[in-house]
Design a protein around this motif. Structure first.
Motif, PDB file in Angstrom:
ATOM      1  N   ASN A 147       0.858  -1.190   0.000  1.00 41.87           N
ATOM      2  CA  ASN A 147       0.000   0.000   0.000  1.00 41.87           C
ATOM      3  C   ASN A 147       0.892   1.236   0.000  1.00 41.87           C
ATOM      4  O   ASN A 147       1.792   1.353   0.837  1.00 41.87           O
ATOM      5  CB  ASN A 147      -0.912   0.021   1.222  1.00 41.87           C
ATOM      6  CG  ASN A 147      -1.762  -1.230   1.338  1.00 41.87           C
ATOM      7  OD1 ASN A 147      -2.777  -1.377   0.686  1.00 41.87           O
ATOM      8  ND2 ASN A 147      -1.334  -2.162   2.195  1.00 41.87           N
ATOM      9  N   VAL A 148       0.630   2.138  -0.924  1.00 40.65           N
ATOM     10  CA  VAL A 148       1.440   3.354  -1.026  1.00 40.65           C
ATOM     11  C   VAL A 148       0.510   4.558  -1.126  1.00 40.65           C
ATOM     12  O   VAL A 148      -0.391   4.589  -1.971  1.00 40.65           O
ATOM     13  CB  VAL A 148       2.366   3.312  -2.257  1.00 40.65           C
ATOM     14  CG1 VAL A 148       3.133   4.628  -2.393  1.00 40.65           C
ATOM     15  CG2 VAL A 148       3.336   2.137  -2.158  1.00 40.65           C
ATOM     16  N   VAL A 150       0.411   8.703  -1.692  1.00 37.55           N
ATOM     17  CA  VAL A 150       1.245   9.724  -2.328  1.00 37.55           C
ATOM     18  C   VAL A 150       0.622  11.102  -2.152  1.00 37.55           C
ATOM     19  O   VAL A 150      -0.544  11.311  -2.514  1.00 37.55           O
ATOM     20  CB  VAL A 150       1.426   9.438  -3.832  1.00 37.55           C
ATOM     21  CG1 VAL A 150       2.255  10.535  -4.488  1.00 37.55           C
ATOM     22  CG2 VAL A 150       2.064   8.072  -4.043  1.00 37.55           C
ATOM     23  N   GLU A 161       4.786   7.807 -11.321  1.00 39.09           N
ATOM     24  CA  GLU A 161       3.961   6.730 -11.860  1.00 39.09           C
ATOM     25  C   GLU A 161       4.841   5.643 -12.487  1.00 39.09           C
ATOM     26  O   GLU A 161       4.638   4.435 -12.254  1.00 39.09           O
ATOM     27  CB  GLU A 161       2.999   7.299 -12.895  1.00 39.09           C
ATOM     28  CG  GLU A 161       2.041   6.286 -13.498  1.00 39.09           C
ATOM     29  CD  GLU A 161       1.120   6.940 -14.519  1.00 39.09           C
ATOM     30  OE1 GLU A 161      -0.090   6.979 -14.278  1.00 39.09           O
ATOM     31  OE2 GLU A 161       1.630   7.426 -15.553  1.00 39.09           O
ATOM     32  N   LEU A 164       6.853   3.723  -9.627  1.00 48.07           N
ATOM     33  CA  LEU A 164       6.047   2.783  -8.855  1.00 48.07           C
ATOM     34  C   LEU A 164       5.639   1.576  -9.694  1.00 48.07           C
ATOM     35  O   LEU A 164       5.593   0.451  -9.199  1.00 48.07           O
ATOM     36  CB  LEU A 164       4.810   3.489  -8.290  1.00 48.07           C
ATOM     37  CG  LEU A 164       5.089   4.581  -7.256  1.00 48.07           C
ATOM     38  CD1 LEU A 164       3.787   5.248  -6.826  1.00 48.07           C
ATOM     39  CD2 LEU A 164       5.823   4.025  -6.043  1.00 48.07           C
ATOM     40  N   LEU A 168       6.698  -1.831  -7.764  1.00 49.85           N
ATOM     41  CA  LEU A 168       5.698  -2.485  -6.930  1.00 49.85           C
ATOM     42  C   LEU A 168       5.236  -3.816  -7.515  1.00 49.85           C
ATOM     43  O   LEU A 168       5.310  -4.048  -8.714  1.00 49.85           O
ATOM     44  CB  LEU A 168       4.501  -1.555  -6.739  1.00 49.85           C
ATOM     45  CG  LEU A 168       4.773  -0.243  -5.991  1.00 49.85           C
ATOM     46  CD1 LEU A 168       3.505   0.593  -5.926  1.00 49.85           C
ATOM     47  CD2 LEU A 168       5.310  -0.509  -4.587  1.00 49.85           C
ATOM     48  N   ARG A 173      -1.619  -1.444  -4.001  1.00 54.20           N
ATOM     49  CA  ARG A 173      -2.596  -0.375  -4.241  1.00 54.20           C
ATOM     50  C   ARG A 173      -1.917   0.959  -3.963  1.00 54.20           C
ATOM     51  O   ARG A 173      -1.291   1.144  -2.920  1.00 54.20           O
ATOM     52  CB  ARG A 173      -3.829  -0.537  -3.368  1.00 54.20           C
ATOM     53  CG  ARG A 173      -4.774   0.685  -3.425  1.00 54.20           C
ATOM     54  CD  ARG A 173      -6.095   0.442  -2.724  1.00 54.20           C
ATOM     55  NE  ARG A 173      -6.939  -0.477  -3.492  1.00 54.20           N
ATOM     56  CZ  ARG A 173      -8.211  -0.758  -3.163  1.00 54.20           C
ATOM     57  NH1 ARG A 173      -8.752  -0.218  -2.088  1.00 54.20           N
ATOM     58  NH2 ARG A 173      -8.923  -1.579  -3.912  1.00 54.20           N
ATOM     59  N   ILE A 174      -2.068   1.887  -4.887  1.00 56.29           N
ATOM     60  CA  ILE A 174      -1.499   3.221  -4.741  1.00 56.29           C
ATOM     61  C   ILE A 174      -2.635   4.213  -4.572  1.00 56.29           C
ATOM     62  O   ILE A 174      -3.599   4.208  -5.356  1.00 56.29           O
ATOM     63  CB  ILE A 174      -0.641   3.618  -5.968  1.00 56.29           C
ATOM     64  CG1 ILE A 174       0.463   2.577  -6.202  1.00 56.29           C
ATOM     65  CG2 ILE A 174      -0.023   4.985  -5.771  1.00 56.29           C
ATOM     66  CD1 ILE A 174       0.152   1.599  -7.292  1.00 56.29           C
ATOM     67  N   LEU A 202      -2.649  -1.904  -8.897  1.00 56.95           N
ATOM     68  CA  LEU A 202      -1.629  -2.051  -9.923  1.00 56.95           C
ATOM     69  C   LEU A 202      -1.892  -3.235 -10.845  1.00 56.95           C
ATOM     70  O   LEU A 202      -1.497  -3.223 -12.012  1.00 56.95           O
ATOM     71  CB  LEU A 202      -0.250  -2.191  -9.270  1.00 56.95           C
ATOM     72  CG  LEU A 202       0.954  -1.958 -10.190  1.00 56.95           C
ATOM     73  CD1 LEU A 202       0.877  -0.586 -10.840  1.00 56.95           C
ATOM     74  CD2 LEU A 202       2.257  -2.106  -9.424  1.00 56.95           C
TER      75      LEU A 202
END
Length: 221
Positions: A147-148, A150, A161, A164, A168, A173-174, A202
């Motif tokens: 989980n990120v 931003v 973008e 990541l 990842l 999930r971003i 992702l």
């Protein structure tokens, strides 16, 4: 007699002038020292805030609103694993996620904000589930996070973008706050205006979801 008095008066005048000059020099030194000390202190306080702005991409500190935090937490429902907050500021997203059971880590370039975040995590009793690093996000690998979150600015989103997407795993999930990514299509959106958050899975953005094979049972002839 008059000559003696004149000499004494002249000597007293010279002594007063010397004392006055000495007092003025002392005050001058005190004022100079005071101004110098103030400038040094101001430099020490301002430098950590100004230095990031001198970099290629500026990440200004704008605290997340309570509504925005709730929107981020909504995007984290039914999620688990580790969480990274890029541009963690004063740590409020990291702390909120830690209270929901995440092992949360904040990356922030401003040392004053990192130290304050550590204090807040300790004060709120979640310091064991949080970490804060003084780091340049471009020098950090986020490959082990699922989980990120931003907090970015439009100028950095295309490059981030790409970074990541390369680092990842497919199950990541971003969550972007305030500004969306330029190419990815969000899977979920919450809030409006400055409180808007966009969630990207992702596996959909990268097209790496596993497709089940349809097996047609054989029919007996």
């Amino acid at each position: 007699m008059s000559k003696v008095l004149a000499k004494e008066s002249h000597a007293a005048g010279r002594q007063e002038d010397c004392e006055g000059g000495s007092r003025r020099r002392s005050w001058g030194l005190l004022v100079t020292a005071g101004v110098g000390g103030t400038l040094v202190a101001l430099y020490a306080v301002v430098t950590p805030f100004v230095t990031p702005a001198l970099r290629k991409v500026c990440l200004p500190f704008v605290p997340a609103t309570s509504t925005q935090i709730q929107n981020v937490l909504k995007m984290l429902e039914n999620r688990s694993g580790s969480l990274a907050d890029i541009g963690s500021g004063d740590g409020r997203i990291v702390i909120a996620a830690a209270k929901r059971g995440f092992k949360a880590v904040g990356y922030e370039l401003n040392p004053w904000l990192v130290w304050y975040s550590r204090y807040r995590a300790w004060r709120d009793g979640v310091h064991q589930n949080t970490k804060f690093y003084i780091s340049d996000l471009w020098k950090v690998s986020f490959s082990h996070y699922t989980n990120v979150v931003v907090f970015g600015v439009p100028q950095m989103m295309p490059q981030l973008e790409k970074k990541l997407e390369e680092e990842l795993q497919c199950n990541a999930r971003i969550i972007a706050c305030r500004f969306p990514f330029p190419c990815w299509i969000p899977d979920h959106t919450a809030g409006e205006g400055i409180d808007t958050v966009w969630a990207y899975d992702l596996k959909h953005s990268r097209g790496c979801e596993t497709k089940s094979l349809e097996i047609t049972p054989e029919t007996e002839s």
